[in-house]
Enzyme design. Structure first.
Site, PDB file in Angstrom:
ATOM      1  N   CYS A 106      22.072  24.190  36.150  1.00 51.54           N
ATOM      2  CA  CYS A 106      21.751  23.364  34.984  1.00 51.54           C
ATOM      3  C   CYS A 106      21.144  22.048  35.447  1.00 51.54           C
ATOM      4  CB  CYS A 106      22.980  23.108  34.126  1.00 51.54           C
ATOM      5  SG  CYS A 106      22.621  22.072  32.680  1.00 51.54           S
ATOM      6  N   CYS A 156      23.813  15.496  30.778  1.00 52.09           N
ATOM      7  CA  CYS A 156      24.819  16.179  29.957  1.00 52.09           C
ATOM      8  C   CYS A 156      25.937  16.655  30.873  1.00 52.09           C
ATOM      9  CB  CYS A 156      24.199  17.355  29.206  1.00 52.09           C
ATOM     10  SG  CYS A 156      25.397  18.320  28.247  1.00 52.09           S
ATOM     11  N   CYS A 179      29.727  20.667  30.201  1.00 51.00           N
ATOM     12  CA  CYS A 179      30.354  21.693  31.048  1.00 51.00           C
ATOM     13  C   CYS A 179      31.064  20.978  32.197  1.00 51.00           C
ATOM     14  CB  CYS A 179      29.307  22.672  31.564  1.00 51.00           C
ATOM     15  SG  CYS A 179      28.502  23.642  30.269  1.00 51.00           S
ATOM     16  N   CYS A 220      19.005  24.490  27.232  1.00 54.10           N
ATOM     17  CA  CYS A 220      20.371  24.607  27.749  1.00 54.10           C
ATOM     18  C   CYS A 220      20.670  26.044  28.168  1.00 54.10           C
ATOM     19  CB  CYS A 220      21.359  24.155  26.687  1.00 54.10           C
ATOM     20  SG  CYS A 220      23.083  24.417  27.148  1.00 54.10           S
ATOM     21  N   GLN A 252      34.104  33.869  16.821  1.00 53.99           N
ATOM     22  CA  GLN A 252      34.315  33.574  18.239  1.00 53.99           C
ATOM     23  C   GLN A 252      32.971  33.327  18.924  1.00 53.99           C
ATOM     24  OE1 GLN A 252      37.137  33.067  19.675  1.00 53.99           O
ATOM     25  NE2 GLN A 252      38.725  34.143  18.526  1.00 53.99           N
ATOM     26  N   GLU A 260      43.914  34.365   5.119  1.00 54.70           N
ATOM     27  CA  GLU A 260      43.099  33.251   5.604  1.00 54.70           C
ATOM     28  C   GLU A 260      42.888  32.271   4.455  1.00 54.70           C
ATOM     29  OE1 GLU A 260      40.946  30.540   7.222  1.00 54.70           O
ATOM     30  OE2 GLU A 260      41.536  32.186   8.545  1.00 54.70           O
ATOM     31  N   ASN A 311      46.230  34.203  15.008  1.00 53.03           N
ATOM     32  CA  ASN A 311      45.127  33.602  15.761  1.00 53.03           C
ATOM     33  C   ASN A 311      44.838  32.240  15.123  1.00 53.03           C
ATOM     34  OD1 ASN A 311      42.923  33.272  17.528  1.00 53.03           O
ATOM     35  ND2 ASN A 311      41.524  34.113  16.001  1.00 53.03           N
ATOM     36  N   CYS A 318      43.636  29.585  21.418  1.00 49.34           N
ATOM     37  CA  CYS A 318      42.576  28.872  22.136  1.00 49.34           C
ATOM     38  C   CYS A 318      43.102  27.574  22.733  1.00 49.34           C
ATOM     39  CB  CYS A 318      41.394  28.599  21.210  1.00 49.34           C
ATOM     40  SG  CYS A 318      41.780  27.473  19.846  1.00 49.34           S
TER      41      CYS A 318
END
Length: 426
Positions: free
Chosen positions: A3, A11, A14, A110, A234, A311, A355, A381
């Site tokens: 990158c 940037c 990451c 990107c 996701q 939900e 989830n 997550c």
């Protein structure tokens, strides 16, 4: 992943890019294993010999947990959604992020995004110029176009959303949209999101359909989801598919335990403990709480099962219902708060799949602890909120776990755990 933006210091999203992926994945799993060991020890469910906090050893066993091999995917081109801040001027728009001074940094190349997304991002400035949509100036609080959000399916079909301060540019976008669609194949859904507030929130509550279909079909695992513009999906299609398949495999194991002649005892923690006993006692009842667009529920739907997804987002439920109808699958979907809805039910399920968002399941952890439900599958997550929730569920033991590299090059990871009740609730 190479990158140029990271190397130049433009940037640093990451944050762990310099770390080799195998090393990063192992460290992530080690940290998750430590969190789970501490949580189960604190709740009293860990085996007596787990005196240390060592992660999974070579055989995959630690703290009584069967660790499956980590799920990994491509290091580049894996993100199915791009969220670009629009800055600059109407004749020289910039798509990317803002630096600390508020100036735009162009990230249209990107390497996180697949080629189809990069082609579309390259074509957007021409539409901005032709339709004369002024980018929103954060400092001056003037302008119209705040963000471009692009979602891509595994079949390279695209959803494009223009996040606008007001609806005024919508007619001009419609008029000149061919500048974009003639340059890029596969644009299937186009909409405008209206976000009048000056805030760091990505989008507003109003969505205006501009062109194409209402849903974007997205294959993840064995199911094609039908994704509306404001629905969550996701972000890593390859890894998400394996997550859904893992949960489906665990549900198959649970169903096999319930079959006559498999030695179930009917006591706490047994597959035939009977929390869902009733007129359809032979049916495996599964609740998918925080079901989103239905990824887990649709992978779990099968003959001999009663699957219900819950939900709070009506749009997500509409997406789940559309996907079920398209696939010919039988599952019920309910718009409700998961914790409130669960507490109102008279007949409980055999299996609960959760989830939740990053904050975890909150009060639902206490409800599950006292429910008597045998099997819970928890996909998280945010492993720290998972560990916090497990401390509120001492009647359950983590029997199996799997780390999924859903967010490469960062410290974030997905983990899915299989929980089984081993004692009666206090």
């Amino acid at each position: 992943m190479e990158c140029a933006h990271y190397d130049a210091g433009r940037c640093r999203s990451c944050t762990l890019l310099p770390l080799p992926s195998p090393v990063r994945v192992q460290r992530s799993q080690d940290e998750i294993a430590r969190l789970l060991t501490e949580a189960t020890t604190a709740s009293g469910t860990a085996p007596a010999d787990t005196s240390g906090t060592a992660p999974a050893d070579a055989s995959g066993e630690a703290a009584g947990i069967r660790w499956l091999p980590p799920v990994t995917g491509p290091d580049a081109g894996f993100r199915n959604k791009a969220k670009m801040v629009v800055s600059g001027t109407v004749n020289d728009p910039i798509l990317g992020i803002l630096d600390e001074t508020g100036a735009g940094i162009d990230l249209r190349d990107c390497p996180l995004y697949p080629a189809s997304v990069l082609r579309l991002l390259d074509a957007v400035p021409a539409l901005i110029r032709r339709a004369q949509i002024p980018p929103y100036d954060v400092t001056r609080r003037r302008g119209e176009l705040k963000h471009i959000i692009v979602t891509v399916s595994a079949d390279s079909e695209l959803m494009v959303r223009f996040v606008l301060r007001t609806p005024k540019p919508v007619p001009r976008i419609r008029e000149h949209l061919s500048v974009l669609t003639d340059a890029v194949d596969g644009v299937r859904v186009v909409s405008a999101n209206i976000h009048p507030q000056h805030s760091a929130v990505l989008e507003g509550a109003e969505e205006i359909h501009i062109a194409g279909d209402r849903h974007l079909p997205m294959r993840q695992g064995r199911v094609t989801l039908q994704v509306l513009p404001r629905s969550f999906v996701q972000t890593n299609t390859a890894v998400a598919g394996q997550l859904y398949e893992q949960v489906a495999a665990w549900a198959d194991e649970i169903e096999a335990r319930r079959r006559p002649g498999t030695g179930g005892t009917g006591g706490p923690g047994s597959a035939d403990a009977g929390t869902g006993a009733g007129p359809d006692a032979g049916t495996l009842r599964i609740w998918d709480l925080y079901c989103g667009v239905g990824g887990f529920a649709l992978h779990l739907a099968a003959p001999g099962r009663a699957v219900t997804g819950v939900e709070v987002s009506a749009e997500a439920i509409a997406s789940a219902q559309a996907a079920a109808a398209e696939a010919g699958l039988t599952a019920d979907f309910v718009v409700a708060d998961a914790a409130d809805w669960a507490g109102e039910q008279d007949v409980l399920p055999d299996v609960v799949v959760v989830n939740p968002p990053r904050r975890g399941i909150g009060a639902l952890a206490g409800w599950l602890e006292g429910s008597g439900i045998c099997d819970v599958i928890y996909s998280s997550c945010h492993p720290r909120s998972l560990a916090r929730d497990l401390k509120q569920m001492p009647s359950y033991q983590v029997t199996a776990a799997r780390m999924l590299d859903m967010f490469p090059h960062t410290a974030h990871a997905e983990v899915v755990v299989q929980l089984r009740r081993t004692t009666d609730a206090a």
